[in-house]
Design an enzyme around this catalytic site. Structure first.
Site, mmCIF file in Angstrom:
data_model
loop_
_atom_site.group_PDB
_atom_site.id
_atom_site.type_symbol
_atom_site.label_atom_id
_atom_site.label_comp_id
_atom_site.label_asym_id
_atom_site.label_seq_id
_atom_site.Cartn_x
_atom_site.Cartn_y
_atom_site.Cartn_z
ATOM 1 C CB ALA A 84 -0.913 0.013 1.228
ATOM 2 C CB VAL A 85 1.851 3.758 -2.119
ATOM 3 C CG1 VAL A 85 2.443 5.155 -2.195
ATOM 4 C CG2 VAL A 85 2.947 2.708 -2.296
ATOM 5 C CD GLU A 117 -4.755 -13.232 -2.978
ATOM 6 O OE1 GLU A 117 -5.134 -12.999 -1.824
ATOM 7 O OE2 GLU A 117 -4.705 -14.358 -3.458
ATOM 8 C CG ASN A 122 -5.676 -1.583 -7.970
ATOM 9 O OD1 ASN A 122 -5.179 -0.675 -8.632
ATOM 10 N ND2 ASN A 122 -5.401 -1.764 -6.682
ATOM 11 C CE1 TYR A 129 2.259 -5.473 -7.041
ATOM 12 C CE2 TYR A 129 -0.025 -5.740 -7.694
ATOM 13 C CZ TYR A 129 0.920 -5.452 -6.737
ATOM 14 O OH TYR A 129 0.523 -5.130 -5.459
#
Length: 174
Positions: A84-85, A117, A122, A129
């Site tokens: 998370a950012v 996953e 998103n 990724y």
């Protein structure tokens, strides 16, 4: 604008802030507080070969939480548990830096591949990724509580794509 982020191992003292960011970013699928404590119970400072989890937090120079990442490594696989950012820190390379830290740590522990996953809705995370060498291998239908699918992605760990060591990725960068 580029900021300097300081990355360090996550501790129990970080959980309140991590949980607040988790709820802010993932309101429908946020981990409960107990998950973070359970995950940290399986970590070490990086020197315990039996530890199966590694978690890090990134903070701004002012000490504000900017992001976090965690992995589980049970050989021969490593798994991105969370990444998370904070919105105000996005677009500054922090997500890439945290992901590469995790990949380097997985490689150092001897993992042959990293799995993750990601929500099918998103595209920003999926783009990160893909840029970092992950490729989709499966879709889990209706995986998330709101019925959204999860895209399973994999990155083989070979000598050809080896980044710098995890220690190098933890040091402050501008």
């Amino acid at each position: 604008m580029t900021s300097t982020f300081i990355v360090s191992p996550m501790t129990a003292l970080d959980i309140a802030e991590v949980l607040a960011l988790e709820n802010r970013l993932f309101p429908q699928d946020a981990w409960p507080e107990s998950f973070f404590y359970d995950e940290l119970a399986h970590t070490s400072a990086g020197d315990d070969p039996e530890a199966t989890r590694r978690y890090w937090v990134a903070r701004t120079a002012a000490g504000e939480l900017a992001g976090y990442v965690g992995m589980m490594c049970v050989l021969p696989h490593a798994d991105v548990q969370t990444l998370a950012v904070a919105p105000e820190a996005q677009g500054q390379g922090l997500g890439t830096r945290l992901l590469n830290l995790l990949i380097a740590a997985a490689r150092e522990q001897g993992a042959e591949q990293v799995l993750l996953e990601v929500r099918a809705d998103n595209p920003g995370a999926q783009a990160l990724y893909l840029r970092e060498g992950f490729h989709p291998i499966h879709t889990r239908a209706r995986y998330y509580p709101d019925g959204q699918d999860a895209l399973i992605m994999q990155k083989p760990l070979t000598d050809l794509d080896a980044p710098s060591s995890a220690a190098d990725l933890r040091s402050p960068q501008s």
